[in-house]
Design a protein around this motif. Sequence first.
Motif, short mmCIF file in Angstrom:
data_model
loop_
_atom_site.label_atom_id
_atom_site.label_comp_id
_atom_site.label_asym_id
_atom_site.label_seq_id
_atom_site.Cartn_x
_atom_site.Cartn_y
_atom_site.Cartn_z
N ASN A 122 1.78 77.45 -136.82
CA ASN A 122 2.12 78.86 -136.98
C ASN A 122 3.45 79.17 -136.30
O ASN A 122 3.80 78.58 -135.27
CB ASN A 122 1.02 79.74 -136.39
N ALA A 123 4.16 80.13 -136.89
CA ALA A 123 5.44 80.52 -136.33
C ALA A 123 5.25 81.57 -135.25
O ALA A 123 4.46 82.51 -135.42
CB ALA A 123 6.35 81.06 -137.43
N ALA A 124 5.96 81.40 -134.11
CA ALA A 124 5.94 82.43 -133.08
C ALA A 124 6.86 83.58 -133.46
O ALA A 124 6.58 84.74 -133.17
CB ALA A 124 6.38 81.83 -131.75
N LEU A 125 7.96 83.25 -134.12
CA LEU A 125 8.92 84.26 -134.53
C LEU A 125 9.56 83.84 -135.85
O LEU A 125 9.96 82.68 -136.01
CB LEU A 125 10.02 84.43 -133.47
N THR A 126 9.63 84.77 -136.78
CA THR A 126 10.31 84.53 -138.05
C THR A 126 11.29 85.65 -138.31
O THR A 126 10.90 86.82 -138.40
CB THR A 126 9.31 84.44 -139.22
N VAL A 127 12.56 85.30 -138.40
CA VAL A 127 13.61 86.26 -138.74
C VAL A 127 14.04 85.98 -140.16
O VAL A 127 14.38 84.84 -140.49
CB VAL A 127 14.80 86.15 -137.77
N SER A 128 14.03 87.00 -141.02
CA SER A 128 14.40 86.79 -142.42
C SER A 128 15.27 87.93 -142.92
O SER A 128 14.95 89.11 -142.73
CB SER A 128 13.15 86.67 -143.29
N VAL B 202 21.70 89.49 -132.81
CA VAL B 202 20.40 89.01 -133.30
C VAL B 202 19.37 89.08 -132.19
O VAL B 202 18.24 89.57 -132.40
CB VAL B 202 20.52 87.57 -133.84
N ALA B 203 19.71 88.60 -131.00
CA ALA B 203 18.77 88.63 -129.88
C ALA B 203 18.40 90.06 -129.49
O ALA B 203 17.22 90.36 -129.21
CB ALA B 203 19.37 87.89 -128.68
N MET B 204 19.37 90.95 -129.47
CA MET B 204 19.10 92.35 -129.15
C MET B 204 18.21 93.02 -130.18
O MET B 204 17.37 93.87 -129.85
CB MET B 204 20.42 93.11 -129.03
N ALA B 205 18.39 92.66 -131.45
CA ALA B 205 17.60 93.27 -132.52
C ALA B 205 16.12 92.93 -132.38
O ALA B 205 15.25 93.74 -132.72
CB ALA B 205 18.12 92.81 -133.88
N ILE B 206 15.80 91.75 -131.86
CA ILE B 206 14.41 91.34 -131.73
C ILE B 206 13.64 92.29 -130.82
O ILE B 206 12.48 92.64 -131.08
CB ILE B 206 14.33 89.88 -131.22
N LEU B 207 14.27 92.76 -129.75
CA LEU B 207 13.61 93.67 -128.81
C LEU B 207 14.04 95.12 -129.02
O LEU B 207 13.70 95.98 -128.21
CB LEU B 207 13.93 93.24 -127.38
N ASN B 208 14.78 95.37 -130.10
CA ASN B 208 15.29 96.72 -130.37
C ASN B 208 16.08 97.27 -129.19
O ASN B 208 15.94 98.42 -128.80
CB ASN B 208 14.16 97.69 -130.73
N THR C 230 22.77 99.92 -136.63
CA THR C 230 21.77 100.23 -137.65
C THR C 230 21.28 98.95 -138.28
O THR C 230 22.09 98.11 -138.70
CB THR C 230 22.36 101.14 -138.75
N ILE C 231 19.96 98.76 -138.32
CA ILE C 231 19.39 97.61 -139.02
C ILE C 231 19.33 97.96 -140.50
O ILE C 231 18.60 98.87 -140.92
CB ILE C 231 18.01 97.26 -138.47
N LEU C 232 20.10 97.25 -141.31
CA LEU C 232 20.27 97.57 -142.72
C LEU C 232 19.28 96.85 -143.61
O LEU C 232 19.12 97.22 -144.79
CB LEU C 232 21.70 97.23 -143.16
N GLY D 111 2.24 88.31 -136.18
CA GLY D 111 1.69 88.95 -137.36
C GLY D 111 2.20 90.35 -137.62
O GLY D 111 1.72 91.03 -138.55
N ARG D 112 3.15 90.85 -136.82
CA ARG D 112 3.68 92.20 -136.99
C ARG D 112 5.19 92.14 -137.22
O ARG D 112 5.88 91.28 -136.68
CB ARG D 112 3.42 93.04 -135.73
N ASN D 113 5.68 93.07 -138.02
CA ASN D 113 7.12 93.23 -138.20
C ASN D 113 7.63 94.14 -137.09
O ASN D 113 7.32 95.33 -137.05
CB ASN D 113 7.43 93.84 -139.57
N LEU D 114 8.39 93.58 -136.15
CA LEU D 114 8.85 94.34 -135.00
C LEU D 114 9.74 95.51 -135.39
O LEU D 114 9.92 96.45 -134.61
CB LEU D 114 9.60 93.42 -134.03
N LEU D 115 10.28 95.49 -136.59
CA LEU D 115 11.11 96.59 -137.04
C LEU D 115 10.29 97.80 -137.46
O LEU D 115 10.84 98.88 -137.69
CB LEU D 115 12.01 96.15 -138.20
N GLU D 116 8.96 97.61 -137.55
CA GLU D 116 8.08 98.69 -138.01
C GLU D 116 7.13 99.19 -136.93
O GLU D 116 6.48 100.21 -137.13
CB GLU D 116 7.28 98.22 -139.23
#
Length: 620
Positions: A2-8, A50-56, A63-65, A73-78
């Motif tokens: 399983n992935a701990a983190l997936t950025v796409s 990229v690193a800053m975006a992970i923790l908002n 702006t995250i476009l 299992g959660r989208n950190l952007l949501e």
Amino acid sequence: MNAALTVSGLTVGYSSRGRLTEAVTDIGFEIPAGGRVGLVGESGSGKTTVAMAILNYLPRNATILGGAIEFDGRNLLEVSTAELTAMRGRRIAAVYQDPGSSLNPTIPIGRQVGEVFELHLGMDRRESRQAAVAALDRVQLPSPERVATRYPHELSGGQQQRVMIAMALAASPSLLLLDEPTTGLDATVEAGVIELIEELSRDTGTALLMVSHNLPLVRHLCEDAVVMRAGRVVEAGPTATLLRTPGEEYTRGLVASVPTRSHRKFTNVVRAAGEAAREVPPRRLDEIAALADSEDIVLSIKDLVKKYDTNEGVVHAIRGVDLDMRRGEILAIVGESGSGKSTLAKCVVGLESFSSGSIVLDGTEMPRNHRRRDRSAAARRPTLVFQNPETSLNPTKTARAVLRQALRLGGEDPAKVDAIGAETQLTERHLDSKTRRLSGGLKQRVAIARASAGGPAIVVCDEPVSALDVSVQAGILNLLAQRQAEAGASYLFISHDLDVVHYLADSVAVMYMGEIVERGTAEAVFAAPHHPYTAALMSASVSAEGERIRLQGQAPSAYRESAGCIFAGRCPVALDDGSCSTTTPPWREGPGEKQYRCHRTPEELVLEPAVHPAVPSGSL
């Protein structure tokens, strides 16, 4: 797995003056549970975004476009702000490059570390205090009980970073983000911290994202690497393969910029990415060798002592240092934080007074009180290049104005600005720009040009490349080497980066707790270190092979008078009869014009050096 983190598909833009500009575009990578991924690239490539975006933690104008960041299992952007706040520190922790901006200057260190245990692990005040001291000890901070009572401004930058790492590791997070976390750390401390991170990853399944320009560190720590340039991923794959046989020209340029055992100035010049390095004619090399073999001493330090009076007692910062530097030589001083390197440099330059002993510069003895130095002799006074040029250059002045002022102070014609700019590879456009608008590498070139103005007897460089990208670092190192070759410049070079020191220096002096413990030519010291501390220091480098020599116990207090060998309490080969702790060790002659201070003879020392293996040019 399983992935701990997936950025796409991550795309982030910044707004400035009504315009939105994409900083990173369509970024994608995955970190498996317990996996370790390195994110590499030059400044401005988008790594930190990229690193800053992970923790908002992005700034307000970001702006995250588009895209997604999946964690647990959660989208950190949501997720909500409250949910993300609960994750920070407990599930996801981060350590950034500048610890000073992360620590509260009004709260003692122990209290700040203890808050992590209280907030995330439910400890009470007494338990958190004990846990904080243990955490500080775990990251090799000397006298952790005393450190816990201090405020951030009372610690060095390296010590502050160790505090931040202790806080990040406190709650055993599932994901650890490290953004240039070891830039200010010594080789031995860096090695200990890396081992600690590896142990955490192995025992708890913590995944790791390492953002760094230190390619040997990424190769050592990370299984996979992602190379970024101008906001995009240009190459990704297993680290060992990617950094040994890179497929993209940009990656090849980064790898070729890293000093290694096979790189020595002039003979195999490190090449900055996208930039051809100038080779130095063999005739000039012979002249440099002759200078290094001469007895033309430009700096002579004899029995130098520096003490500080504090509320807690007398600090012994420098303990009887003897050192000679030849004209046209690059002499490197290496050692851990607190060894006295920077204090020695400040005494030489005249920023600090010294307690006793002598400093003779270009035939003139310097007064002990730095305020009594003859400022009229500005043309030959030693000058200093700092680690961070941003703190030493006036951001409102152009580079040309900075250099004109330096030439005037040095008794030179200010009209020579263009000539000194050309010598340091600064164009007219660079010279006419405000220093705040220059890149970090160009700012450091301005700082070197300023320090060289007026022909100083020596230039002191205090960690001048540790904060720079590998390609920029390569250009600065080549610049220093070329100035030595073409102008006969003499440099006192302070650094904790042993690969850089091996590449650049003619001679090396190793300091420990205010004393010189080994000195000699760079080739002799690196080929076979004899003092046990030197061997331990070099074996701790991330580019070293073989087992690391681990030092046990704490460094001695800087408040105590020197009795016997200052290293005896940590030495792995101390004599069983205890004489190392009571009797001052003699200076001994080693092979290759080398001296070291130890009770043991060369035949008795059995430590394996295990440092800096020879590797093919352009590889890691």
